[in-house]
Design an enzyme around this catalytic site. Structure first.
Site, PDB file in Angstrom:
ATOM      1  N   CYS A 113       0.817  -1.220   0.000  1.00 10.07           N
ATOM      2  CA  CYS A 113       0.000   0.000   0.000  1.00 10.07           C
ATOM      3  C   CYS A 113       0.849   1.268   0.000  1.00 10.07           C
ATOM      4  CB  CYS A 113      -0.936   0.001   1.204  1.00 10.07           C
ATOM      5  SG  CYS A 113      -1.929  -1.474   1.264  1.00 10.07           S
ATOM      6  N   HIS A 254      -3.587   6.624   2.814  1.00 11.21           N
ATOM      7  CA  HIS A 254      -3.954   5.337   2.208  1.00 11.21           C
ATOM      8  C   HIS A 254      -5.307   4.927   2.784  1.00 11.21           C
ATOM      9  CE1 HIS A 254      -4.167   1.292   1.008  1.00 11.21           C
ATOM     10  NE2 HIS A 254      -3.861   0.774   2.181  1.00 11.21           N
ATOM     11  N   ASN A 284     -10.066  -0.738   0.059  1.00 13.57           N
ATOM     12  CA  ASN A 284      -8.605  -0.640   0.062  1.00 13.57           C
ATOM     13  C   ASN A 284      -8.082  -1.124  -1.286  1.00 13.57           C
ATOM     14  OD1 ASN A 284      -5.850  -1.056   0.387  1.00 13.57           O
ATOM     15  ND2 ASN A 284      -6.025  -2.012   2.410  1.00 13.57           N
TER      16      ASN A 284
HETATM   17  N1  ACO Z   1     -17.605  -9.944   9.528  1.00 11.86           N
HETATM   18  C1  ACO Z   1     -17.976 -10.257  10.783  1.00 11.86           C
HETATM   19  N2  ACO Z   1     -17.099 -10.570  11.740  1.00 11.86           N
HETATM   20  C2  ACO Z   1     -15.792 -10.568  11.419  1.00 11.86           C
HETATM   21  C3  ACO Z   1     -15.346 -10.259  10.125  1.00 11.86           C
HETATM   22  C4  ACO Z   1     -16.307  -9.951   9.155  1.00 11.86           C
HETATM   23  N3  ACO Z   1     -15.984  -9.615   7.888  1.00 11.86           N
HETATM   24  N4  ACO Z   1     -13.989 -10.324  10.107  1.00 11.86           N
HETATM   25  C5  ACO Z   1     -13.610 -10.674  11.341  1.00 11.86           C
HETATM   26  N5  ACO Z   1     -14.685 -10.822  12.152  1.00 11.86           N
HETATM   27  C6  ACO Z   1     -14.738 -11.187  13.564  1.00 11.86           C
HETATM   28  C7  ACO Z   1     -13.489 -11.895  14.046  1.00 11.86           C
HETATM   29  O1  ACO Z   1     -13.566 -13.277  13.779  1.00 11.86           O
HETATM   30  C8  ACO Z   1     -13.510 -11.580  15.523  1.00 11.86           C
HETATM   31  O2  ACO Z   1     -14.412 -12.442  16.151  1.00 11.86           O
HETATM   32  P1  ACO Z   1     -14.130 -13.022  17.638  1.00 11.86           P
HETATM   33  O3  ACO Z   1     -14.113 -11.789  18.516  1.00 11.86           O
HETATM   34  O4  ACO Z   1     -15.279 -13.919  17.876  1.00 11.86           O
HETATM   35  O5  ACO Z   1     -12.802 -13.698  17.561  1.00 11.86           O
HETATM   36  C9  ACO Z   1     -14.088 -10.168  15.597  1.00 11.86           C
HETATM   37  O6  ACO Z   1     -14.779  -9.981  14.340  1.00 11.86           O
HETATM   38  C10 ACO Z   1     -13.056  -9.098  15.780  1.00 11.86           C
HETATM   39  O7  ACO Z   1     -12.006  -9.302  14.826  1.00 11.86           O
HETATM   40  P2  ACO Z   1     -10.766  -8.339  14.715  1.00 11.86           P
HETATM   41  O8  ACO Z   1      -9.837  -8.856  13.650  1.00 11.86           O
HETATM   42  O9  ACO Z   1     -10.189  -8.092  16.080  1.00 11.86           O
HETATM   43  O10 ACO Z   1     -11.496  -6.995  14.192  1.00 11.86           O
HETATM   44  P3  ACO Z   1     -10.921  -5.557  13.994  1.00 11.86           P
HETATM   45  O11 ACO Z   1     -11.704  -4.577  14.707  1.00 11.86           O
HETATM   46  O12 ACO Z   1      -9.420  -5.520  14.170  1.00 11.86           O
HETATM   47  O13 ACO Z   1     -11.221  -5.291  12.419  1.00 11.86           O
HETATM   48  C11 ACO Z   1     -10.017  -5.266  10.343  1.00 11.86           C
HETATM   49  C12 ACO Z   1     -10.661  -6.127  11.437  1.00 11.86           C
HETATM   50  C13 ACO Z   1     -11.099  -4.463   9.672  1.00 11.86           C
HETATM   51  C14 ACO Z   1      -9.344  -6.174   9.327  1.00 11.86           C
HETATM   52  C15 ACO Z   1      -8.972  -4.305  10.977  1.00 11.86           C
HETATM   53  O14 ACO Z   1      -8.159  -5.025  11.861  1.00 11.86           O
HETATM   54  C16 ACO Z   1      -8.086  -3.589   9.993  1.00 11.86           C
HETATM   55  O15 ACO Z   1      -8.512  -2.737   9.231  1.00 11.86           O
HETATM   56  N6  ACO Z   1      -6.758  -3.861  10.020  1.00 11.86           N
HETATM   57  C17 ACO Z   1      -5.764  -3.118   9.290  1.00 11.86           C
HETATM   58  C18 ACO Z   1      -5.738  -3.418   7.835  1.00 11.86           C
HETATM   59  C19 ACO Z   1      -4.619  -2.624   7.197  1.00 11.86           C
HETATM   60  O16 ACO Z   1      -4.470  -1.455   7.409  1.00 11.86           O
HETATM   61  N7  ACO Z   1      -3.783  -3.278   6.387  1.00 11.86           N
HETATM   62  C20 ACO Z   1      -2.623  -2.615   5.854  1.00 11.86           C
HETATM   63  C21 ACO Z   1      -2.808  -2.157   4.487  1.00 11.86           C
HETATM   64  S1  ACO Z   1      -3.321  -3.420   3.384  1.00 11.86           S
HETATM   65  C22 ACO Z   1      -2.008  -3.809   2.309  1.00 11.86           C
HETATM   66  O17 ACO Z   1      -0.869  -3.464   2.486  1.00 11.86           O
HETATM   67  C23 ACO Z   1      -2.369  -4.681   1.111  1.00 11.86           C
END
Ligand code: ACO
Length: 333
Positions: A113, A254, A284
């Site tokens: 990214c 980003h 994204n």
């Molecule tokens: N729908 C419903 N529930 C979900 C989903 C979904 N799509 N995805 C995960 N969950 C659940 C998980 O299983 C978890 O359940 P549990 O509590 O029973 O274990 C719960 O939701 C919480 O999951 P987390 O992963 O802790 O959720 P979080 O609030 O962190 O959100 C997300 C997840 C959106 C992916 C976030 O962590 C994020 O945006 N991370 C950063 C991404 C990023 O910036 N990447 C870098 C750039 S990308 C690149 O370089 C290509």
């Protein structure tokens, strides 16, 4: 000699994948995706549409808006993690040929990214050294090709698209890109990766058969490192250049997650109108996300000549970067 950010262009695929569509594909809800990411929909390229096709279309617009002739472009850099072909040829060389740029220096940059900010820093260095005059930088991604649509932790995030910019030599210091930071930390490599398909995984025939390029991400850990790293980086680039956050006309982060963008914006005490947001409609798009967002404010008339932009990116590697960039606009001859 200075480097000026002259023009912007983008290509947005027509097909829309909504949160409602994803509700049918994986165990998720529109409410969860909206609350956790700010994403409502993303664009998906056509089956036969490649990363280079999209990059080429964005580049055509950027070149046309730069006021330059194609023959004046002397370098092309494509930032992508979803190239047309694994290993070779580079997507940049394919785009160059599709554009009709003959014998131009062309190569890809792999910084996930952060790729567009890395490409911008390379363009700046080549121009300031006098080696090149007009560098076309492209961020183009067909992330749908490397997304596992059975993995709800990643498939809700990513989309396709392309953006491009022309960076040109200028003697006018007011137009000069002020500063660019780039960094990396490979000790966090496992947070976000395509674990299969490369020399790191294909040790025998079985592995090669299983090889896929799907992205895997430890989302929550990535989130925390992203907020910390991005905040530190933008605070330091402003401080080092003695620029107040109130002087930033457009903060163009980003577009990974609305909550990450909000946290960094709040740390800089930015007003809502300073923050450029496209994550809701494009999701994204990795290396394409920043130029697509700049194009958005250009086409809506918000981006004017002389406006100061603060770019900020974070991605797989891990990599990160930020840049202080005045929008120079078309070359006045
Ligand atoms: N729908 C419903 N529930 C979900 C989903 C979904 N799509 N995805 C995960 N969950 C659940 C998980 O299983 C978890 O359940 P549990 O509590 O029973 O274990 C719960 O939701 C919480 O999951 P987390 O992963 O802790 O959720 P979080 O609030 O962190 O959100 C997300 C997840 C959106 C992916 C976030 O962590 C994020 O945006 N991370 C950063 C991404 C990023 O910036 N990447 C870098 C750039 S990308 C690149 O370089 C290509």
């Amino acid at each position: 000699m200075y480097a000026a950010f002259r023009s912007i262009g983008a290509y947005i695929p027509t097909k829309i994948l909504t949160n409602a569509d994803l509700e049918v594909m994986v165990d998720t809800t529109d409410e969860w995706i909206t609350k956790r990411t700010g994403i409502k929909e993303r664009r998906i390229a056509a089956k036969d549409e490649t990363t280079s096709d999209m990059g080429m279309k964005a580049a055509e617009i950027a070149i046309q808006r730069s006021g330059l002739k194609k023959s004046q472009i002397d370098m092309l850099i494509c930032a992508t993690i979803s190239p047309d072909y694994f290993c070779m040829p580079s997507t940049a060389t394919i785009i160059a040929t599709k554009l009709g740029l003959e014998k131009v220096t062309a190569f890809d940059v792999s910084a996930a990214c952060t790729g567009f900010v890395y490409a911008l820093s390379i363009a700046k260095a080549f121009i300031e050294s006098g080696m090149k005059k007009n560098v076309l930088i492209i961020g183009a991604e067909k992330l749908s090709a490397i997304t596992d649509y059975t993995d709800r932790g990643t498939c809700i995030l990513f989309g396709d698209g392309a953006g491009a910019a022309v960076i040109s030599a200028t003697e006018d210091k007011k137009q000069a890109i002020i500063d660019i930071h780039t960094g990396s930390d490979g000790s966090f490599a496992d947070l976000l990766m395509t674990p299969n398909g490369g020399s790191g995984s294909a040790h025998d025939e079985l592995d090669r058969e299983k090889a896929s390029c799907f992205m895997k991400m430890k989302g929550n850990e990535t989130f925390k490192v992203a907020v910390r790293t991005l905040t530190n980086d933008v605070v330091s680039i402003l401080k080092e250049n003695n620029i107040q956050s109130s002087e930033i006309k457009h903060f163009v982060p980003h577009q990974a997650n609305y909550r990450i963008i909000k946290a960094v914006g709040d740390a800089l005490a930015l007003q809502d109108e300073q923050v450029v947001l496209t994550v809701e409609k494009y999701g994204n798009t990795s290396g394409a996300s920043i130029p697509m967002a700049i194009n958005d404010i250009y086409e809506s008339g918000r981006l004017q000549e002389g406006d100061l932009m603060l770019l900020d990116a974070f991605g797989g590697g891990l990599t990160w970067g930020s840049a202080l960039v005045p929008f120079a606009g078309i070359a006045h001859h």
